[in-house]
Scaffold this motif. Structure first.
Motif, PDB file in Angstrom:
ATOM      1  N   ALA A 182      12.360  -1.603  -1.958  1.00  0.00           N
ATOM      2  CA  ALA A 182      13.660  -2.344  -1.726  1.00  0.00           C
ATOM      3  C   ALA A 182      13.879  -2.515  -0.123  1.00  0.00           C
ATOM      4  O   ALA A 182      14.369  -3.407   0.339  1.00  0.00           O
ATOM      5  CB  ALA A 182      14.746  -1.557  -2.149  1.00  0.00           C
ATOM      6  N   ALA A 183      13.615  -1.265   0.612  1.00  0.00           N
ATOM      7  CA  ALA A 183      13.795  -1.193   2.072  1.00  0.00           C
ATOM      8  C   ALA A 183      12.747  -2.386   2.747  1.00  0.00           C
ATOM      9  O   ALA A 183      13.194  -2.869   3.753  1.00  0.00           O
ATOM     10  CB  ALA A 183      13.383   0.293   2.585  1.00  0.00           C
ATOM     11  N   GLY A 184      11.676  -2.499   2.283  1.00  0.00           N
ATOM     12  CA  GLY A 184      10.773  -3.440   2.780  1.00  0.00           C
ATOM     13  C   GLY A 184      11.122  -4.751   2.661  1.00  0.00           C
ATOM     14  O   GLY A 184      10.629  -5.824   3.429  1.00  0.00           O
ATOM     15  N   LEU A 185      11.786  -5.307   1.516  1.00  0.00           N
ATOM     16  CA  LEU A 185      12.418  -6.381   1.351  1.00  0.00           C
ATOM     17  C   LEU A 185      13.844  -6.719   1.973  1.00  0.00           C
ATOM     18  O   LEU A 185      14.220  -7.874   1.890  1.00  0.00           O
ATOM     19  CB  LEU A 185      12.522  -6.571  -0.232  1.00  0.00           C
ATOM     20  N   ASP A 186      14.267  -5.759   2.779  1.00  0.00           N
ATOM     21  CA  ASP A 186      15.194  -5.769   3.463  1.00  0.00           C
ATOM     22  C   ASP A 186      16.685  -6.264   2.836  1.00  0.00           C
ATOM     23  O   ASP A 186      17.619  -7.090   3.507  1.00  0.00           O
ATOM     24  CB  ASP A 186      15.113  -6.769   4.716  1.00  0.00           C
TER      25      ASP A 186
ATOM     26  N   ARG B  74       0.804  -1.074   0.056  1.00  0.00           N
ATOM     27  CA  ARG B  74       0.017   0.054  -0.086  1.00  0.00           C
ATOM     28  C   ARG B  74       0.796   1.081  -0.088  1.00  0.00           C
ATOM     29  O   ARG B  74       0.570   2.235  -0.824  1.00  0.00           O
ATOM     30  CB  ARG B  74      -1.014   0.103   1.204  1.00  0.00           C
ATOM     31  N   ASP B  75       2.007   1.259   0.799  1.00  0.00           N
ATOM     32  CA  ASP B  75       2.985   2.301   0.790  1.00  0.00           C
ATOM     33  C   ASP B  75       3.615   2.470  -0.714  1.00  0.00           C
ATOM     34  O   ASP B  75       3.743   3.680  -1.155  1.00  0.00           O
ATOM     35  CB  ASP B  75       3.994   2.222   1.822  1.00  0.00           C
ATOM     36  N   VAL B  76       3.822   1.415  -1.229  1.00  0.00           N
ATOM     37  CA  VAL B  76       4.786   1.360  -2.515  1.00  0.00           C
ATOM     38  C   VAL B  76       3.658   2.092  -3.377  1.00  0.00           C
ATOM     39  O   VAL B  76       4.103   3.077  -4.244  1.00  0.00           O
ATOM     40  CB  VAL B  76       5.057   0.052  -2.961  1.00  0.00           C
TER      41      VAL B  76
ATOM     42  N   ALA C  12       3.351   5.942  -2.884  1.00  0.00           N
ATOM     43  CA  ALA C  12       4.460   6.541  -3.314  1.00  0.00           C
ATOM     44  C   ALA C  12       4.493   6.742  -4.659  1.00  0.00           C
ATOM     45  O   ALA C  12       4.816   7.809  -5.157  1.00  0.00           O
ATOM     46  CB  ALA C  12       5.532   5.945  -2.439  1.00  0.00           C
ATOM     47  N   PHE C  13       4.224   5.378  -5.377  1.00  0.00           N
ATOM     48  CA  PHE C  13       4.264   5.785  -6.706  1.00  0.00           C
ATOM     49  C   PHE C  13       3.229   6.892  -7.374  1.00  0.00           C
ATOM     50  O   PHE C  13       3.919   7.753  -8.334  1.00  0.00           O
ATOM     51  CB  PHE C  13       3.720   4.200  -7.481  1.00  0.00           C
ATOM     52  N   HIS C  14       2.219   6.850  -6.887  1.00  0.00           N
ATOM     53  CA  HIS C  14       1.328   7.824  -7.490  1.00  0.00           C
ATOM     54  C   HIS C  14       1.275   9.322  -6.895  1.00  0.00           C
ATOM     55  O   HIS C  14       1.068  10.176  -7.722  1.00  0.00           O
ATOM     56  CB  HIS C  14      -0.225   7.425  -7.109  1.00  0.00           C
ATOM     57  N   LYS C  15       2.075   9.268  -5.814  1.00  0.00           N
ATOM     58  CA  LYS C  15       2.292  10.565  -5.386  1.00  0.00           C
ATOM     59  C   LYS C  15       3.598  11.137  -5.521  1.00  0.00           C
ATOM     60  O   LYS C  15       3.717  12.328  -5.702  1.00  0.00           O
ATOM     61  CB  LYS C  15       2.165  10.655  -3.765  1.00  0.00           C
ATOM     62  N   GLU C  16       4.581  10.327  -5.599  1.00  0.00           N
ATOM     63  CA  GLU C  16       6.163  10.943  -5.745  1.00  0.00           C
ATOM     64  C   GLU C  16       6.899  10.157  -6.874  1.00  0.00           C
ATOM     65  O   GLU C  16       8.117  10.679  -7.303  1.00  0.00           O
ATOM     66  CB  GLU C  16       6.868  10.538  -4.417  1.00  0.00           C
TER      67      GLU C  16
END
Length: 289
Positions: A164-168, A145-147, A150-154
């Protein structure tokens, strides 16, 4: 130089670019992530002496344009694309195909086996990212949901960073490092390699905005796959860490289907880092069914 037959196939909502090499039983390779047919070129070449190897650019990627603007992708639609492509190259219920899928391509393969089992004799599903099977699925839902937000806003850059951060630091985002899993050779750039890298860069935005969020919410009907009688071999890279989400999902698929995992060389992108060894493992797996 091997002969590569190229063609296009009109499907509802898209036109698929596909490539055919070799002769023998039909083997469809379904790529995942940002890849297209070229990402499987080296692997396909190692298999073309034994199989009719079919590779393609999935809809919305590279040379397979959508008929309209980008939209969230559905695994079911991609599975229908694969079924139409198999039929177009001559697969019938009397002579079903062999199928290999890597990453999200493995998810598509599982859906294909559930929806059109008469077209699939054996499916090798290499490290499917089935986040919905994992016990911490709520965390993955929140991440994607965050991804998506972020895609649509930024834009895609910000979305990729969150992903990438979420997949550690491991897993599918590494697919974007290069089509062969390594660096381009030094010296004069190969025009074909440069063209492919340009396509993959464009695919990365489509992947993070329109594939990854919706694909992450997909849960395959493994009961239907098992009931259909398709031989499914979950495959796991020997260099893939045991706690990777792909590894854990692969083990869960094997458990639910009541089958064993086949070890393959390398990690999530092993088909590109050592295509000869990977191809040998795939040959062995297909031959033992």
């Amino acid at each position: 130089m091997e002969a590569i037959r190229t063609g296009t196939l009109a499907t509802p909502g898209a036109t698929l670019h596909h490539e055919v090499r070799g002769s023998g039983p039909i083997l469809l390779l379904i790529c995942g992530g940002v890849y297209d047919a070229a990402g499987f070129a080296a692997l396909a070449t190692t298999l073309a002496d034994r199989y009719t190897v079919v590779t393609y650019d999935r809809r919305g990627n590279s040379r397979s344009p959508l008929d309209g603007p980008p939209e969230p992708q559905r695994v079911e639609v991609h599975a229908d694309d694969a079924a139409r492509l198999l039929t177009a190259v001559g697969v019938t219920p009397e002579e079903p195909a062999l199928v290999f899928g890597n990453s999200s391509g493995a998810v598509i393969g599982l859906e294909l086996a559930a929806r059109r089992p008469e077209l699939v004799r054996t499916l090798v599903a290499h490290e499917p990212p089935l986040f919905e099977l994992l016990p911490e699925r709520d965390r993955w839902r929140a991440l994607f949901r965050d991804v998506e937000e972020a895609f649509h806003k930024e834009g895609p850059g910000a979305a990729h960073q969150i992903f990438a951060a979420g997949l550690d630091g491991g897993g599918e985002h590494q697919e974007q490092q290069g089509a062969d899993g390594g660096e381009a050779p030094e010296g004069q750039p190969d025009p074909e390699i440069m063209a492919m890298m340009g396509r993959l860069e464009q695919n990365a935005a489509f992947f993070i905005g329109y594939e990854a969020p919706s694909f992450s919410r997909h849960s395959p009907d493994l009961a239907a796959v098992r009931a259909a009688g398709v031989r499914v071999v979950p495959a796991l890279g020997e260099a893939t860490a045991e706690d990777e989400p792909y590894a854990r999902a692969t083990r869960l698929v094997a458990e639910r289907l009541g089958t064993r995992i086949a070890p393959f060389p390398g990690d999530h992108g092993g088909f590109g880092t050592d295509p000869a060894a990977f191809g040998a493992a795939l040959r062995k797996t297909l031959a033992t069914g």
